[in-house]
Design a protein around this motif. Structure first.
Motif, PDB file in Angstrom:
ATOM      1  N   GLY A  68       6.669  15.234  -8.909  1.00 51.39           N
ATOM      2  CA  GLY A  68       6.706  15.968 -10.164  1.00 51.39           C
ATOM      3  C   GLY A  68       5.931  15.305 -11.285  1.00 51.39           C
ATOM      4  N   VAL A  73      -3.904  22.639  -4.028  1.00 48.78           N
ATOM      5  CA  VAL A  73      -3.830  21.993  -5.345  1.00 48.78           C
ATOM      6  C   VAL A  73      -4.082  22.963  -6.492  1.00 48.78           C
ATOM      7  CG1 VAL A  73      -4.616  19.838  -4.295  1.00 48.78           C
ATOM      8  CG2 VAL A  73      -6.257  21.279  -5.528  1.00 48.78           C
ATOM      9  N   ASP A  80       0.676  14.915  -1.468  1.00 45.71           N
ATOM     10  CA  ASP A  80      -0.568  14.581  -2.156  1.00 45.71           C
ATOM     11  C   ASP A  80      -0.948  13.110  -1.950  1.00 45.71           C
ATOM     12  OD1 ASP A  80       0.563  16.649  -4.842  1.00 45.71           O
ATOM     13  OD2 ASP A  80      -0.977  17.151  -3.364  1.00 45.71           O
ATOM     14  N   ASP A  87      -3.681  25.414  -9.421  1.00 49.12           N
ATOM     15  CA  ASP A  87      -2.642  25.543 -10.455  1.00 49.12           C
ATOM     16  C   ASP A  87      -1.889  24.250 -10.716  1.00 49.12           C
ATOM     17  OD1 ASP A  87      -1.869  28.756  -9.049  1.00 49.12           O
ATOM     18  OD2 ASP A  87      -3.216  28.288 -10.714  1.00 49.12           O
ATOM     19  N   ARG A  88      -2.230  23.173 -10.003  1.00 51.73           N
ATOM     20  CA  ARG A  88      -1.613  21.866 -10.259  1.00 51.73           C
ATOM     21  C   ARG A  88      -2.650  20.827 -10.699  1.00 51.73           C
ATOM     22  NH1 ARG A  88       0.696  19.004  -6.281  1.00 51.73           N
ATOM     23  NH2 ARG A  88      -0.631  19.882  -4.631  1.00 51.73           N
ATOM     24  N   SER A  90       2.556  12.997 -12.989  1.00 48.20           N
ATOM     25  CA  SER A  90       1.138  13.267 -13.216  1.00 48.20           C
ATOM     26  C   SER A  90       0.329  11.981 -13.137  1.00 48.20           C
ATOM     27  CB  SER A  90       0.927  13.903 -14.594  1.00 48.20           C
ATOM     28  OG  SER A  90       1.596  15.136 -14.706  1.00 48.20           O
ATOM     29  N   MET A 109      -4.010  15.496 -12.300  1.00 51.27           N
ATOM     30  CA  MET A 109      -3.104  15.918 -11.239  1.00 51.27           C
ATOM     31  C   MET A 109      -1.690  16.016 -11.797  1.00 51.27           C
ATOM     32  SD  MET A 109      -4.565  13.625  -8.072  1.00 51.27           S
ATOM     33  CE  MET A 109      -4.062  12.070  -8.807  1.00 51.27           C
ATOM     34  N   ASN A 110      -1.157  17.225 -11.798  1.00 48.41           N
ATOM     35  CA  ASN A 110       0.195  17.478 -12.289  1.00 48.41           C
ATOM     36  C   ASN A 110       1.086  17.957 -11.147  1.00 48.41           C
ATOM     37  OD1 ASN A 110      -0.719  16.906 -14.938  1.00 48.41           O
ATOM     38  ND2 ASN A 110      -1.269  19.049 -15.273  1.00 48.41           N
ATOM     39  N   SER A 111       2.383  17.893 -11.384  1.00 45.42           N
ATOM     40  CA  SER A 111       3.356  18.368 -10.387  1.00 45.42           C
ATOM     41  C   SER A 111       3.063  17.775  -9.013  1.00 45.42           C
ATOM     42  CB  SER A 111       3.340  19.907 -10.326  1.00 45.42           C
ATOM     43  OG  SER A 111       3.632  20.477 -11.576  1.00 45.42           O
ATOM     44  N   ARG A 118       3.190  15.990  -5.456  1.00 44.42           N
ATOM     45  CA  ARG A 118       4.108  16.108  -4.329  1.00 44.42           C
ATOM     46  C   ARG A 118       3.866  14.961  -3.355  1.00 44.42           C
ATOM     47  NH1 ARG A 118       2.184  22.330  -3.178  1.00 44.42           N
ATOM     48  NH2 ARG A 118       3.044  23.285  -5.080  1.00 44.42           N
TER      49      ARG A 118
END
Length: 120
Positions: free
Chosen positions: A15, A63, A89, A65-66, A17, A82-84, A86
């Motif tokens: 979650g 990836v 990743d 939308d993230r 960044s 890089m957001n959200s 996982r």
């Protein structure tokens, strides 16, 4: 000869960044495309995102939308926000640049890679 230097990798919780940076230097006349690839253990290197000089972008479905790719053409630098993040990743992230040198020879250069680990 064109060199790429990456920075910004590290350990982050799910979650969270991270922002990766990659700067190109050397006998550069023009960079056509800059992008990010990643390689997880036991897997092939895959495209994460790329941006052409005209600002068109291409993202891996996993990836969208993230992650957001951006470029500063004046600095020959590409970024990957890089957001959200996982756990999937987690990988070594490599910067790539393709273009033309001052000598008119083309180049296709890679950075040394930066580790991104997503884990609690």
């Amino acid at each position: 000869q064109v060199q790429l230097v990456e920075s910004g990798g590290g350990l982050v919780q799910p979650g969270g960044s991270l922002r990766l940076s990659c700067s190109a230097s050397g006998s550069i006349f023009r960079i056509y495309v800059m992008g990010w690839y990643r390689q997880a253990p036991g897997k092939q290197r895959e495209l994460v995102a790329s941006m052409a000089s005209g600002r068109s972008t291409n993202y891996a479905d996993s990836v969208k939308d993230r992650f957001t790719i951006s470029r500063d053409n004046a600095k020959n630098t590409v970024y990957l926000q890089m957001n959200s993040l996982r756990p999937e990743d987690t990988a070594v992230y490599y910067c790539n640049a393709r273009g033309e040198q001052i000598s008119t020879r083309g180049f296709d250069s890679w950075g040394q890679g930066t580790q991104v680990t997503v884990s609690s």
